[in-house]
Enzyme design. Structure first.
Site, PDB file in Angstrom:
ATOM      1  N   ILE A 133       0.829  -1.195   0.000  1.00  0.00           N
ATOM      2  CA  ILE A 133       0.000   0.000   0.000  1.00  0.00           C
ATOM      3  C   ILE A 133       0.871   1.256   0.000  1.00  0.00           C
ATOM      4  CG2 ILE A 133      -0.198   0.211   2.532  1.00  0.00           C
ATOM      5  CD1 ILE A 133      -3.282   0.671   1.999  1.00  0.00           C
ATOM      6  N   CYS A 134       0.365   2.311  -0.659  1.00  0.00           N
ATOM      7  CA  CYS A 134       0.993   3.632  -0.592  1.00  0.00           C
ATOM      8  C   CYS A 134      -0.146   4.640  -0.444  1.00  0.00           C
ATOM      9  CB  CYS A 134       1.879   3.897  -1.810  1.00  0.00           C
ATOM     10  SG  CYS A 134       0.990   3.995  -3.374  1.00  0.00           S
ATOM     11  N   ARG A 135       0.030   5.848  -0.912  1.00  0.00           N
ATOM     12  CA  ARG A 135      -1.034   6.848  -0.713  1.00  0.00           C
ATOM     13  C   ARG A 135      -2.205   6.611  -1.658  1.00  0.00           C
ATOM     14  NH1 ARG A 135      -2.486  12.252  -2.206  1.00  0.00           N
ATOM     15  NH2 ARG A 135      -3.447  13.280  -0.422  1.00  0.00           N
TER      16      ARG A 135
END
Length: 108
Positions: A58-60
């Site tokens: 996951i990232c932004r």
């Protein structure tokens, strides 16, 4: 190999979540129990990853995690991109996050 994306709601309970955002983003708000490995450190931190488990990256918003998953799968890992990233996790689905600094957690 095509990279597989999953929605926030498809992540199994207790799954290994790898957060590839930068330090300031992590400190502002992250998923409790996630492993923080900034994207640029990924190749040097393979020993920190759960080698036998599926990983949900996951990232932004999904861009950096997409690149991380492509790299991980090309190197033999079972990794899935979390579609929509932390925005989807927290803002769209209301799933909880925690901060490192004692302030109200938020997605930076």
């Amino acid at each position: 190999m095509d990279e597989e994306s999953v929605s926030v709601t498809e992540i199994p309970d207790g799954a290994a979540i790898i957060d590839v955002r930068e330090d300031d983003e992590w400190e502002a708000g992250h998923i409790e129990g996630a492993l923080h490995v900034p994207l640029g450190e990924l190749p040097t931190r393979l020993d920190d990853l759960p080698l036998d488990d599926d990983m949900y990256v996951i990232c932004r918003t999904g861009g950096r995690s997409h690149r991380a998953v492509a790299w991980l799968t090309n190197n033999g890992f079972d990794a899935y991109n979390v579609a929509g990233g932390m925005g989807s996790w927290n803002l769209d689905h209301g799933k909880p996050i925690v901060s490192e600094n004692g302030e109200e957690p938020w997605v930076k």
